[in-house]
Motif scaffolding. Structure first.
Motif, PDB file in Angstrom:
ATOM      1  N   SER A 162     -22.133   8.916  20.476  1.00 50.20           N
ATOM      2  CA  SER A 162     -20.782   8.369  20.574  1.00 50.20           C
ATOM      3  C   SER A 162     -20.409   8.240  22.036  1.00 50.20           C
ATOM      4  CB  SER A 162     -19.792   9.287  19.858  1.00 50.20           C
ATOM      5  OG  SER A 162     -18.477   8.792  19.997  1.00 50.20           O
ATOM      6  N   VAL A 163     -19.601   7.220  22.324  1.00 51.13           N
ATOM      7  CA  VAL A 163     -19.118   6.996  23.683  1.00 51.13           C
ATOM      8  C   VAL A 163     -17.662   7.416  23.804  1.00 51.13           C
ATOM      9  CG1 VAL A 163     -18.670   5.264  25.454  1.00 51.13           C
ATOM     10  CG2 VAL A 163     -20.760   5.151  24.091  1.00 51.13           C
ATOM     11  N   ASP A 164     -16.783   6.906  22.959  1.00 47.64           N
ATOM     12  CA  ASP A 164     -15.368   7.270  23.024  1.00 47.64           C
ATOM     13  C   ASP A 164     -14.785   7.551  21.642  1.00 47.64           C
ATOM     14  OD1 ASP A 164     -15.382   4.783  21.999  1.00 47.64           O
ATOM     15  OD2 ASP A 164     -14.030   3.882  23.477  1.00 47.64           O
ATOM     16  N   VAL A 529      -7.138  16.750  18.181  1.00 43.46           N
ATOM     17  CA  VAL A 529      -8.398  16.030  18.297  1.00 43.46           C
ATOM     18  C   VAL A 529      -8.543  15.534  19.729  1.00 43.46           C
ATOM     19  CG1 VAL A 529      -9.756  14.086  17.438  1.00 43.46           C
ATOM     20  CG2 VAL A 529      -8.234  15.327  15.888  1.00 43.46           C
ATOM     21  N   SER A 530      -9.696  15.810  20.346  1.00 42.56           N
ATOM     22  CA  SER A 530      -9.917  15.412  21.737  1.00 42.56           C
ATOM     23  C   SER A 530     -11.399  15.168  21.961  1.00 42.56           C
ATOM     24  CB  SER A 530      -9.403  16.494  22.692  1.00 42.56           C
ATOM     25  OG  SER A 530     -10.090  17.713  22.462  1.00 42.56           O
ATOM     26  N   MET A 531     -11.727  14.598  23.122  1.00 45.75           N
ATOM     27  CA  MET A 531     -13.122  14.372  23.471  1.00 45.75           C
ATOM     28  C   MET A 531     -13.759  15.688  23.906  1.00 45.75           C
ATOM     29  SD  MET A 531     -14.116  11.209  23.081  1.00 45.75           S
ATOM     30  CE  MET A 531     -15.443  10.880  24.231  1.00 45.75           C
ATOM     31  N   ALA A 532     -15.038  15.859  23.596  1.00 49.14           N
ATOM     32  CA  ALA A 532     -15.739  17.099  23.919  1.00 49.14           C
ATOM     33  C   ALA A 532     -15.839  17.335  25.417  1.00 49.14           C
ATOM     34  CB  ALA A 532     -17.141  17.072  23.306  1.00 49.14           C
ATOM     35  N   ASN A 533     -15.855  16.251  26.218  1.00 50.69           N
ATOM     36  CA  ASN A 533     -15.980  16.413  27.663  1.00 50.69           C
ATOM     37  C   ASN A 533     -14.646  16.303  28.386  1.00 50.69           C
ATOM     38  OD1 ASN A 533     -15.552  13.649  27.290  1.00 50.69           O
ATOM     39  ND2 ASN A 533     -16.749  13.109  29.111  1.00 50.69           N
ATOM     40  N   GLY A 534     -13.539  16.260  27.631  1.00 54.11           N
ATOM     41  CA  GLY A 534     -12.227  16.196  28.267  1.00 54.11           C
ATOM     42  C   GLY A 534     -11.846  14.818  28.749  1.00 54.11           C
ATOM     43  N   PRO A 687     -20.304  13.321  17.489  1.00 52.27           N
ATOM     44  CA  PRO A 687     -20.614  14.483  18.334  1.00 52.27           C
ATOM     45  C   PRO A 687     -19.768  14.529  19.606  1.00 52.27           C
ATOM     46  CG  PRO A 687     -22.304  12.803  18.577  1.00 52.27           C
ATOM     47  CD  PRO A 687     -21.393  12.341  17.477  1.00 52.27           C
ATOM     48  N   ALA A 688     -19.067  13.440  19.913  1.00 49.25           N
ATOM     49  CA  ALA A 688     -18.276  13.394  21.139  1.00 49.25           C
ATOM     50  C   ALA A 688     -16.855  13.890  20.948  1.00 49.25           C
ATOM     51  CB  ALA A 688     -18.233  11.957  21.673  1.00 49.25           C
TER      52      ALA A 688
END
Length: 839
Positions: A162-164, A529-534, A687-688
């Motif tokens: 996943s990208v975004d 809910v948020s992105m895994a890398n912030g 996964p992102a």
């Protein structure tokens, strides 16, 4: 004198062994740190330099003044670069965050270390293919060989990434090698064809960077000069490959500085603790040789010669310890590299680096620390009048010296407390750190100086417990206070370690509790809910979540720049109609009403602008449009919500490329495993993306704090080990000094078991004395640090982790018991008749 000093060293090998071990451990920690960080730094630097072998000049777009985005580097610009005289080839590069899932669905790597990029054409010299072929089209991808080895993916496998937010399921067509240090450290690199990469990273038809190779015989500087002449002015920034490699090496070295400094601070603490052990050892050795030194003075040795003999002993001991510590440190450095690799934090390949600076530092630290610690006992021995020493009249410190010591200690402690209390009243936490650190140092020094005075009342407080053990307990208490300075030096080593451990534990647990309280008090939403890398979420995520069955309210949080009263301010867009169901925080005046032109602002911004409920102001959005907004309410901001909150419908028209920071979701049945699964499935089990409830957020915070504390505990364990050696050494020499007394006790009826119990209880009392002082100071420092944190965090309150404090006390008791095993056994095995005859 030198022969005499060397003979004394050889005659006291067993007594000096603990001192050698203490110095060796400290030196091993210092040299191991230098070997490890130098090895990793050099490996990264060489890897980075190799990674720029295919780069002679790199072009990146520049930001023009007053522009909203940088210049575009498109195909036409790329063609112009490639046609420039001296350029052999040009590659357009584009990259971005790309989360890859392993076979179990868990993300590979973490955060910024996982990314994707484009593979140029069918033969990209940057990424040599070892298996398969280059990716072509939307459904194909290539992965790096390190990731392939860790996950087991092979050519032909389908992967999830996943990208975004939205999930992609391409097929692996190739596996390549790369010199990217992030990949070696545990991250991943995924390659798409150029068109696909540009599309999924939102950079259609443009490049992040253009990499240019020079023709044979053309230097990097000559190529850059030709490009500067051929290309439009102020459109790109140019950097040679050598400059990029040098800058990467500098950044690598700089990034290792923090790790190196942390490890060296821990090593310094253990050496500082070891200084007490060394000074204690030489003080006792000198005391035992008082008559010998007095005889040397009587036959003509000067004070300077006596001092030099003691320093020479210290030099021999320090040299032996430094050399063995250096060898042990090299092993520690190699072990750390292997350990990091075994837990998945790999590094580029490279030889073990033992620089001349490491050797010099190890030898200098070992020898200088030992000689410095031995200087005062040697100087004190040289001052003893020969006649007084030979008649054993110079046994106790004078009343004047004790009064002077206690006065100095009281002044240091009082000054330190005053400075710390002053620092806690300062509003600026950053500015308060310096006086806080100075005050803490003064307090530690003051308490150390006062420790002999404090030992009598604190150890006396243990008398009721020691009486239970009969004669052994009474003798143990008397022995512990017989030589307060020795007891103080031994206990201080343990005190310093426990002061740091307790202080950091109190501060960390208090901060963890405050953040958890903030999450539970401020959030009414069931999930965030948020992105895994912030990084940013696609706006599609909020739309998908809003349509999930059971979702009763949801809102994205979207940030944007704005200008108000000639100042930049952050705007946070939320769904005004649903926000009241998702968040809750104190409103100082007005109401939490968000919609249309009505906004709410946090108290700090309101105070800066002089706003209150009903105030109006003009905002200039990112697209330069202006609008008048009304303050509906003023709230107390925190780490989760702060700034100006306005309705997304008001903000969205002024954003050209909107993205969300996170999405809050409330479910009809509250948080549950079923509800979380439904949200994750709506996002394709990406996964992102992280789907967290309040407990997940608290656990994540707790995990970070626990990891930090465990690292610090591990680093400070060396200081505690040195403190244990100090207790062992003190007891062993104390037993030696009291051989005649122990023999007499045996002769009048105290059995071997009673002797062992006496030595063990003495060790236990000394250890607990140091632990009580250390825990007391640690709690005070934890409270003081918390006062600074409280100025930035409204939910902060002091939390004393009684369970961990109890563990620290039990560990100190265990230290006392274990440290006494050998001295107690030695004391019990003394031959009573030989001991009575001993002088």
């Amino acid at each position: 004198m030198f022969r005499t000093a060397l003979r004394n060293v050889l005659a006291h090998k067993a007594r000096l062994l603990m001192t050698v071990l203490a110095v060796m451990l400290g030196v091993a920690f210092v040299s191991g740190t230098l070997v490890f960080t130098n090895t990793i730094s050099e490996a990264y630097e060489k890897s980075s330099a190799k990674g720029f072998d295919e780069v002679d000049v790199a072009l990146t777009p520049t930001w023009k003044e007053d522009a909203d985005e940088p210049e575009k580097l498109g195909p036409a610009f790329l063609d112009q670069v490639e046609r420039t005289e001296g350029a052999a080839s040009a590659i357009g590069s584009v990259s971005g965050f790309t989360a890859l899932a392993d076979r179990d669905g868990a993300p590979v790597g973490d955060g910024w270390q996982v990314r994707g990029a484009n593979y140029w054409g069918t033969d990209d010299p940057r990424y040599p293919m070892t298996e398969g072929r280059a990716p072509k089209g939307d459904g194909e991808v290539a992965i790096d060989s390190e990731t392939a080895a860790r996950t087991g993916f092979a050519v032909g496998d389908t992967v999830r990434m996943s990208v975004d937010g939205p999930v992609l399921t391409p097929t692996v067509t190739g596996i390549f090698t790369t010199d990217d240090g992030n990949v070696a450290a545990g991250g991943s690199l995924t390659l798409f064809d150029t068109d696909t990469a540009q599309r999924i990273f939102g950079k259609a038809g443009t490049y992040d960077e253009i990499i240019v190779r020079a023709e044979d015989g053309v230097s990097q500087t000559a190529l850059m000069a030709a490009l500067e002449a051929a290309l439009p002015k102020d459109t790109v920034e140019m950097t040679t490959g050598k400059e990029l490699a040098d800058e990467q090496a500098r950044l690598t070295s700089s990034s290792m500085d923090a790790l190196k400094q942390t490890l060296l601070v821990a090593a310094g603490i253990s050496l500082f603790v070891g200084t007490f052990l060394i000074a204690n050892t030489f003080t006792m050795l000198v005391a035992q040789r008082t008559k010998e030194l007095a005889l040397m003075r009587a036959v003509g040795a000067s004070r300077r010669q006596v001092t030099r003999s003691v320093l020479f002993e210290a030099f021999v001991v320090g040299t032996v310890a430094a050399v063995t510590g250096l060898l042990a440190g090299i092993g520690i450095g190699a072990g750390l590299r292997s350990l990091m690799g075994s837990i998945g934090a790999g590094f580029p390949e490279g030889p073990l680096v033992v620089s001349p600076g490491t050797v010099v530092a190890a030898l200098a630290v070992g020898v200088l620390i030992t000689m410095l610690a031995a200087w005062l006992p040697g100087r004190r021995a040289a001052k003893i009048p020969p006649v007084a020493a030979m008649n054993s009249l110079h046994a106790k410190a004078t009343t004047r010296s004790l009064v002077l010591r206690n006065t100095i200690g009281s002044l240091f402690t009082a000054a330190g407390v005053a400075v710390v209390l002053f620092a806690t009243t300062m509003d600026d936490a950053m500015r308060a750190q310096t006086p806080m650190g100075l005050g803490a140092a003064l307090i530690v020094i003051g308490v150390f100086v006062l420790t002999p005075l404090l030992s009598r009342p604190l150890i006396a407080a243990a008398a009721p417990v020691l009486r239970v053990f009969g004669v052994s307990g009474k003798l143990a208490r008397q022995n512990a206070v017989r030589n307060p300075r020795r007891t103080a030096a031994t206990a201080s080593a343990l005190m310093i370690g426990l002061t740091l451990i307790t202080g950091m534990t109190v501060a960390a647990v208090s901060v963890q509790t405050a953040i958890g309280k903030m999450a539970s008090d401020s959030l009414k939403a069931d999930y965030v809910v948020s992105m895994a890398n912030g990084s940013y979420l696609s706006t599609d995520v909020a739309d998908k979540l809003a349509g999930v069955d059971g979702v009763t309210a949801s809102s994205a949080l979207r940030n944007s720049y704005s200008e108000i009263d000639d100042r930049f301010e952050y705007l946070t867009g939320v769904d005004g109609s649903a926000f009241g169901e998702l968040a809750d925080f104190p409103v100082e005046n007005g109401a939490l009403e968000i919609g249309g032109t009505r906004v709410v602002v946090d108290a700090d911004i309101a105070e800066e602008h002089g706003w209150k409920a009903g105030s109006t102001f003009t905002v200039t959005y990112d697209d330069d449009a202006k609008q008048e907004l009304t303050v509906a309410g003023v709230y107390q901001g925190n780490e989760m919500f702060r700034g100006i909150l306005l309705d997304l419908a008001t903000l969205a028209p002024h954003q050209t490329d909107p993205v969300d920071m996170q999405v809050m979701v409330k479910m009809s049945g509250g948080a549950s495993d079923t509800a979380k699964d439904s949200l994750r499935k709506a996002l394709g089990d990406s996964p992102a993306v992280k789907v967290q409830d309040k407990q997940d957020i608290s656990d994540e915070i707790a995990q970070m704090v626990t990891l930090m504390l465990n690292i610090l505990y591990g680093l400070l364990a060396m200081a505690v080990i040195v403190a244990v050696l100090g207790v062992v050494n003190t007891l062993a020499m104390s037993v030696f000094e009291r051989s005649q007394e122990i023999g007499m006790l045996r002769a009048i009826g105290l059995d071997r078991r009673g002797i062992k119990r006496m030595v063990r209880l003495e060790s236990l009392v000394i250890s607990l004395f140091g632990a009580v002082l250390g825990i007391g100071l640690g709690v005070f420092f934890g409270w003081a640090a918390g006062e600074l944190v409280g100025t930035q965090m409204a939910t902060y309150e002091l939390v004393l982790p009684w369970d961990r404090i109890a563990v620290f006390l039990l560990l100190a008791a265990a230290v006392g018991v274990l440290a006494a095993l050998w001295p107690a056994r030695r004391a019990a095995r003394l031959n009573m008749l030989e001991a009575i005859k001993a002088e």
